[in-house]
Scaffold this motif. Sequence first.
Motif, PDB file in Angstrom:
ATOM      1  N   VAL A 128       0.860  -1.187   0.000  1.00  0.00           N
ATOM      2  CA  VAL A 128       0.000   0.000   0.000  1.00  0.00           C
ATOM      3  C   VAL A 128       0.892   1.231   0.000  1.00  0.00           C
ATOM      4  O   VAL A 128       1.767   1.363   0.861  1.00  0.00           O
ATOM      5  N   PRO A 129       0.740   2.122  -0.956  1.00  0.00           N
ATOM      6  CA  PRO A 129       1.660   3.274  -1.042  1.00  0.00           C
ATOM      7  C   PRO A 129       1.481   4.223   0.134  1.00  0.00           C
ATOM      8  O   PRO A 129       0.439   4.272   0.779  1.00  0.00           O
ATOM      9  N   GLY A 130       2.532   4.996   0.362  1.00  0.00           N
ATOM     10  CA  GLY A 130       2.503   5.971   1.451  1.00  0.00           C
ATOM     11  C   GLY A 130       1.853   7.276   1.022  1.00  0.00           C
ATOM     12  O   GLY A 130       1.151   7.358   0.007  1.00  0.00           O
ATOM     13  N   LYS A 131       2.124   8.312   1.797  1.00  0.00           N
ATOM     14  CA  LYS A 131       1.500   9.616   1.541  1.00  0.00           C
ATOM     15  C   LYS A 131       2.287  10.359   0.468  1.00  0.00           C
ATOM     16  O   LYS A 131       3.510  10.375   0.491  1.00  0.00           O
TER      17      LYS A 131
ATOM     18  N   PRO B 159       5.643  11.903  -5.837  1.00  0.00           N
ATOM     19  CA  PRO B 159       5.210  10.542  -5.476  1.00  0.00           C
ATOM     20  C   PRO B 159       5.733  10.168  -4.098  1.00  0.00           C
ATOM     21  O   PRO B 159       6.727  10.714  -3.617  1.00  0.00           O
ATOM     22  N   PRO B 160       5.085   9.221  -3.452  1.00  0.00           N
ATOM     23  CA  PRO B 160       5.531   8.820  -2.110  1.00  0.00           C
ATOM     24  C   PRO B 160       6.844   8.048  -2.181  1.00  0.00           C
ATOM     25  O   PRO B 160       7.181   7.443  -3.196  1.00  0.00           O
ATOM     26  N   SER B 161       7.551   8.081  -1.087  1.00  0.00           N
ATOM     27  CA  SER B 161       8.800   7.318  -1.026  1.00  0.00           C
ATOM     28  C   SER B 161       8.535   5.826  -0.909  1.00  0.00           C
ATOM     29  O   SER B 161       9.328   4.998  -1.341  1.00  0.00           O
ATOM     30  N   GLU B 162       7.405   5.462  -0.318  1.00  0.00           N
ATOM     31  CA  GLU B 162       7.022   4.056  -0.162  1.00  0.00           C
ATOM     32  C   GLU B 162       5.884   3.759  -1.126  1.00  0.00           C
ATOM     33  O   GLU B 162       4.734   4.093  -0.868  1.00  0.00           O
TER      34      GLU B 162
ATOM     35  N   HIS C 209       6.865  -1.876  -5.931  1.00  0.00           N
ATOM     36  CA  HIS C 209       7.470  -2.034  -7.251  1.00  0.00           C
ATOM     37  C   HIS C 209       6.516  -1.722  -8.380  1.00  0.00           C
ATOM     38  O   HIS C 209       6.921  -1.711  -9.529  1.00  0.00           O
ATOM     39  N   GLU C 210       5.276  -1.536  -8.095  1.00  0.00           N
ATOM     40  CA  GLU C 210       4.329  -1.228  -9.165  1.00  0.00           C
ATOM     41  C   GLU C 210       3.985   0.257  -9.136  1.00  0.00           C
ATOM     42  O   GLU C 210       4.204   0.944  -8.149  1.00  0.00           O
ATOM     43  N   GLY C 211       3.444   0.735 -10.241  1.00  0.00           N
ATOM     44  CA  GLY C 211       3.109   2.146 -10.332  1.00  0.00           C
ATOM     45  C   GLY C 211       1.949   2.515  -9.432  1.00  0.00           C
ATOM     46  O   GLY C 211       1.199   1.663  -8.954  1.00  0.00           O
ATOM     47  N   VAL C 212       1.812   3.817  -9.197  1.00  0.00           N
ATOM     48  CA  VAL C 212       0.741   4.317  -8.349  1.00  0.00           C
ATOM     49  C   VAL C 212      -0.090   5.310  -9.141  1.00  0.00           C
ATOM     50  O   VAL C 212       0.375   5.905 -10.114  1.00  0.00           O
ATOM     51  N   MET C 213      -1.341   5.455  -8.708  1.00  0.00           N
ATOM     52  CA  MET C 213      -2.231   6.480  -9.230  1.00  0.00           C
ATOM     53  C   MET C 213      -2.759   7.277  -8.039  1.00  0.00           C
ATOM     54  O   MET C 213      -2.505   6.926  -6.883  1.00  0.00           O
TER      55      MET C 213
ATOM     56  N   CYS D 164      -2.890   5.200  -4.675  1.00  0.00           N
ATOM     57  CA  CYS D 164      -3.555   3.898  -4.710  1.00  0.00           C
ATOM     58  C   CYS D 164      -2.828   2.998  -5.695  1.00  0.00           C
ATOM     59  O   CYS D 164      -2.202   3.456  -6.658  1.00  0.00           O
ATOM     60  N   ASN D 165      -2.888   1.706  -5.430  1.00  0.00           N
ATOM     61  CA  ASN D 165      -2.432   0.676  -6.355  1.00  0.00           C
ATOM     62  C   ASN D 165      -3.267  -0.564  -6.095  1.00  0.00           C
ATOM     63  O   ASN D 165      -4.323  -0.500  -5.445  1.00  0.00           O
ATOM     64  N   SER D 166      -2.791  -1.716  -6.560  1.00  0.00           N
ATOM     65  CA  SER D 166      -3.582  -2.935  -6.410  1.00  0.00           C
ATOM     66  C   SER D 166      -3.716  -3.366  -4.959  1.00  0.00           C
ATOM     67  O   SER D 166      -4.631  -4.104  -4.603  1.00  0.00           O
ATOM     68  N   ALA D 167      -2.808  -2.859  -4.091  1.00  0.00           N
ATOM     69  CA  ALA D 167      -2.865  -3.241  -2.677  1.00  0.00           C
ATOM     70  C   ALA D 167      -3.869  -2.399  -1.901  1.00  0.00           C
ATOM     71  O   ALA D 167      -4.254  -2.763  -0.797  1.00  0.00           O
ATOM     72  N   GLY D 168      -4.281  -1.269  -2.431  1.00  0.00           N
ATOM     73  CA  GLY D 168      -5.259  -0.452  -1.729  1.00  0.00           C
ATOM     74  C   GLY D 168      -4.943   1.025  -1.860  1.00  0.00           C
ATOM     75  O   GLY D 168      -4.058   1.442  -2.612  1.00  0.00           O
ATOM     76  N   VAL D 169      -5.694   1.817  -1.106  1.00  0.00           N
ATOM     77  CA  VAL D 169      -5.561   3.272  -1.102  1.00  0.00           C
ATOM     78  C   VAL D 169      -4.792   3.677   0.146  1.00  0.00           C
ATOM     79  O   VAL D 169      -5.122   3.229   1.257  1.00  0.00           O
TER      80      VAL D 169
END
Length: 1503
Positions: A521-524, A544-547, A550-554, A599-604
Amino acid sequence: MSGSLPFYQKHHRHYDRGYRGRETQSTASQYQKMSSSSYSARSSSDSASSPLPKRAKPTYLAMDKENQIIGYVVPIFRVLVKQVLDEEYASGMTDTEDTHMKETAGYLARRDLFTSSVETERREHSSRRAVMRESAERISLSKRIHENEEHHKRMNEDNLMHAPEFVIKPRSHTVWEKQCVRLHCTISGWPEPRVVWYKNNVSIDPLSSPGKYKVESSYNVHSLEINRCDFDDTAQYRVSAMNSKGELSAFASVVVKRFKGEIDESLPVPRQRKSPQKRQFPASYGVTFETHIVEKFGVSFGREGETMSLGCSVIIYPTLHRYQPEIQWYRDDKLLVPSKWAQMHWSGDRATLTLTHLNKEDEGLYTLRVTTKSSYETHSAYVFVRDADAEIHGAPGAPLDVHCQDVNKDYIIVTWKQPAVDGGSPILGYFVDRCEVGTTHWIQCNDTPVKFARFPVTGLVEGRSYVFRVRAINKAGMSYPSRVSEPAAAMDPADLARKGTSAPWTGQIIVTEEEPSEAVVPGKPLDLAVIEATKNYVVLSWKPPSEKGHEGVMYYVEKCVAGTDSWQRVNTDIPVKSPRFALFDLAEGKSYSFRVRCCNSAGVGEPSDATEATTVGDKLNIPSAPGRVVPTRNTDTSVVVSWEASKDAKELIGYYIETSLAGKNEWEPCNNKPIKGTRFICHGLTTDESYVFKVRAVNAAGLSECSQESEAIEVKAAIGGGIPHASPAPPYSITVLESVRDSMVLGWKQPTFIGGADITGYFVDYREVVAGVPGKWHEANIHSITERAYRVSDLKENMNYQFQVRAANMAGVGVPSLPSEVFRCEEWTIAVPGPPHDLQALEVRKNSLVLLWKPPVYQGRSGVNGYYIDIKEADAPIEAWRGVNEKSCTKTYMKVCDLKEGETYVFRVRAQNQAGVGKPSEPTEPIPAETKPGSKDIRVDVDGDGVISLIFECSELTSDSKFVWSKNYEELTDSARLTVETKGSQSRATFNSPSEEDLGIYSCLVTHTNGASSSYTLTEEGLKELLKISHDHKFPIIPLKSELAVELLEKGRVRFWLQAEKMSANGKVEYVFNDNLISQGEKYKMNFDKNTGVVEMFMESLGKDDEGTFTFQLQDGKATNQSSLVLIGDVFTKLQKESEFQRKEWFRKQGPHFIEYLSYEVTPECCVRLKCKVGNMKKDSVALWYKDGREVQANEKLDFAEGVLTLEIAQISKKDAGVYEVVVKDDRGSDTSTLNLTDQGPFSHVISYMAAFSSNNRCIWPANSSTPLKIQSTEEGIRLYTFVSYYNDELHVTWHHNDAAIAFTERIKSGVVGEQLWLQISEPTDKDKGKYAIEFFDGKGGLRRTVELAGQGKMQQSHYRARVAGGLPDVVTIQEGKALNLTCNISGDPVPEVTWLKNEREMFSDDHYILKFESGKFASFTITQVNTADSGKYSILVKNKYGTESGDFTVSVFIPDEVCLGSSVWGRYLDRGDLSGTSDPYPLRSLSTTAPQSLISSSGFVL
């Protein structure tokens, strides 16, 4: 393995092939050929004889996530083999290589003879082991050598390394316009420093301005050459030298002066330099080329859509066959490259530039640059491009310079420039269109036009390229579209940078082992900010967040109205891919905060930090109008236009210049592309015609207002045109104001002619004078100075100097003044101050003027404490100087009066300090004492709004004239107290908030006139008078003859009215009740008589809602007034009752009614007669009498003639007391009159009145109505009493004991209660026995009543008196809903009567209250279900003939939720209704710390 380059792959001295000898290289190359041929043969035989099947060719490319090549991936074993082979091929043959080759040849031969696979595999394994062992030894040796070299490098650092130093610093220069200047310096340092030149702290890039700058470096000598200097080159230049040891800078200034007109012999001749067009280059091959450009193109004019060609013939000598010079074309100093819009051609002797489809972007200065091996030549001319004819008349011109900025995956910002032509009506906005590259379908991006010249385009498809265009619209229609932008790909900038070039070989062999990774789950997001905010949209930017895994974020964007915490997601449907987002449809003027989630496939993820509150609106303001516009002659068809830049302009794009024939007011643009300077040459004008010019500034927010029109100028060539130069005349009268050992302060007078524009500054030159011979002139100041005093520094002590001064304005630097006298530079040691300077005369009139000066620079040994002004006639001798003021003046101005009209005077000023009076100043020019025609004084004005202003008018204005306001002769720059507005020939200074801070002398000077000026002194008394007038004007009052009043009319109607003294036909009135406007209607009737000024409002009656404040608000033009009437409290109640009474009276009198209400009289026969008078009676009218609501039959007939009704009461007694009422009625209505003939009414007066007739036997007097004395036992003792039916205050009563009057004490008291007269004997004794009597006397007769007291009262009191034995508590506290039961014992003989009371009122038994008295002994009181209404004071009253006694108790009911209990035990006890929960025999004692005191009665009962 590490992904970095192995150390043994680096080029070292021992292994680099560049260090081999020729023999070694030759041997190695032969060996490589043999080896490669042998290896290829072996490979072919391997492939032919190998029994193993062929495998697919593996790929060893290393890819990143975007499938970009970043290196190679090979197995570990192959890496080692490849490294070994590479090292061998790179380094040459070794001893083991020969062995290896022999073994390999033997292996091939044996494999040809023997095909045993086992033997083959064993041999191959043995060969590999040998190679690996040798390779490892070589790697180890190379590593040791490398580490040893690095160690020695660190240990033997070069001691000569040092930071840069300037051996020779660059020197400042002052040059004439169009000359060249070279700045050079010498710099030492090791390592060799990197040198960068800066202009005003901006680095200079010679490539960005070809031909303008040349930077050279040779043998530590560095130079910057500036070609063809102009005004813009005046700046501070910095050269910076930097190496690993540090950085150092040096500065030099370049001042470019402009010279107008032909060269005058009196002017200094510019230094001769080699022509910049003949820049020499080092000769190549011994040939020096001479280049000449002939048949040059000139200033050209075109129209949008046309084709234009620019060309020049080029002659190069000597002529070399097939030699081609470098031909470059520039537009506005930017190199042009071939495109579909611009095509270049070189035919061998002619250079041509073809603009295939003109647009306004093509307008600008075009330069042809021809460069040979030894020099270059340039030629420039301006190309103007006019708008094409609009399809719709009045439509605006097309926008220009459409560019794409901030390109991202789904978001691009499109910018453009506004056109100069709006078609005659303001541009309403712009539409942005997009088109996907490869198609011809244009899509409009915005539904409504945007006024801002910047727009974010969203909704793009990632990976596709787009072009954009812009159209302008006004009320007439749509413009042509602009030229399309360059294509822009909707991609992430990082991706675009990678895909822009092919993936290079990185020199790395990367060994990786890919493992599947889990989504995180990506960070802030970071650094969220609002980068742009207009009233149409807001643009957000973040990182973009530091965390992010490996996949892209939206991203999801959320907004929130400032001051709330309600976040709303903006892009609910589709998350954005770019770290940018534009928000539309925001409410203008509201403030919002924003935040972003990943957000990514792991969540928001979690939201970012919210931005500060941002108000929706245009943050970029339209620039202010440019300042004064000055045109100067140039050629027969052109004019040079200069102007003052817009003040505080942000993100300025440039300026548009417009021109019109003088007096025509038909404006046309001079340029269709904004220019950034403040000077422009307008071409294409008609010779001998007069033109005026104006300028507008432009930025992304829009175009500014136009500047003021310039002065009309006739188009003629500047040289030989017959007009004076626009530069100012020379200053004069140079004096020394102060002198010290190494500097002198000079002062001078302003030029008599300032030229075509205001003076912007002065330049001072100085020269040494040795033995009377002047030396060379030197510049004292590089930057111009605005004051007419300047300190010249770095002079030599005791040296003689001469000075000259030049004045400069917008048009250039003027002619220098005549050289001054010779001044000696030496320290002044005199005690008195130096001379004042810069004398100026203002407000010259026929008998007065105001003289201003500046204090002396040299103060002497103490500060200046005053000034003396001297005066004399202009033609009088020096001895005629006389003082104006006897006492010194402390200010730097003074009004000189008592001048003789027509006389010419000169003035001078002397300063004084404690040491004395100093040297006088230079005298002023002769000033005639006369009032010039048209001179006016400042006048004070108070307008209708009460605004106080000072007004000054001048009829001799020029186009350059300005009104300058001052307070106490210091120019006003702060508009906090005074606002200045100038229109035409009048200037108004308005006081913002007049107060004592504004006291002083206000003056106004008009520049560029013959001294037009005036002043006004605002004193404290004058300010008070002005404030009074201002208040009267601001708040005019309508005078009133009478204030608002109220009166009652017939039928109880209420009239509110007032009267104004005078009202016009435009007067109006508003009626207000309790701050609410009321109007004509059923309840209110209004009337306004404008002739008499009477204002009325009527109401039929007053209700409860009508209590409050009534206000009449009058307005007649600006004059107002109001009057209010407050009707509240007793005043309103009284008026309401009176209104209601009169209303009822009116209705009452419509039928039979009482003229005189019911009253009584006592007849001589001691009868009481009730009578009343009635009116409006008729035969059918009847009269009815009532007593206490019961009808009484009258003993006589009604006499309607006299209209009097009577009722007689004979022998009146107590039983006749009551309320008497008489009613008269018929079919028209009824009326009632009432008389209260009771003790509370006039009954006692009736009895008293009858007592006055006691001599008459027919009257009853009060004493006769008394009863016999009786004895009663009470709790306190014995009471004797009697009842008198007609007791009154005039009846005298006397008590006697044994025929002696009783003396009353605390033990024996008497009194009257109602009709009872009593004597109380407390604690009786035997002495109290005997005969008691009471005597009555009313003044005319008396009566005596007696009784014998023989001790019987005591016995009765003791045994038979009624008593309450006990059982009742003082206070009972009980919970709501419980039942209460109390019992007490009663005693007495006879059996007492029992009465229960609640709050002093008798109670009766019912279902709620059960009251019982059983067996004559027990009284019980029960409340079946207690509620809060049962709280109160209760009493039991017992009474028999021997006495009365009572018992009181209080009941308090509480609700459990409202009681805060101290412990759970106490609450449990209350819920159970008992106190059995504790072992303490006295539970109240044990709970006293927790039970509320309100629950514990004084008797110890708690329920």
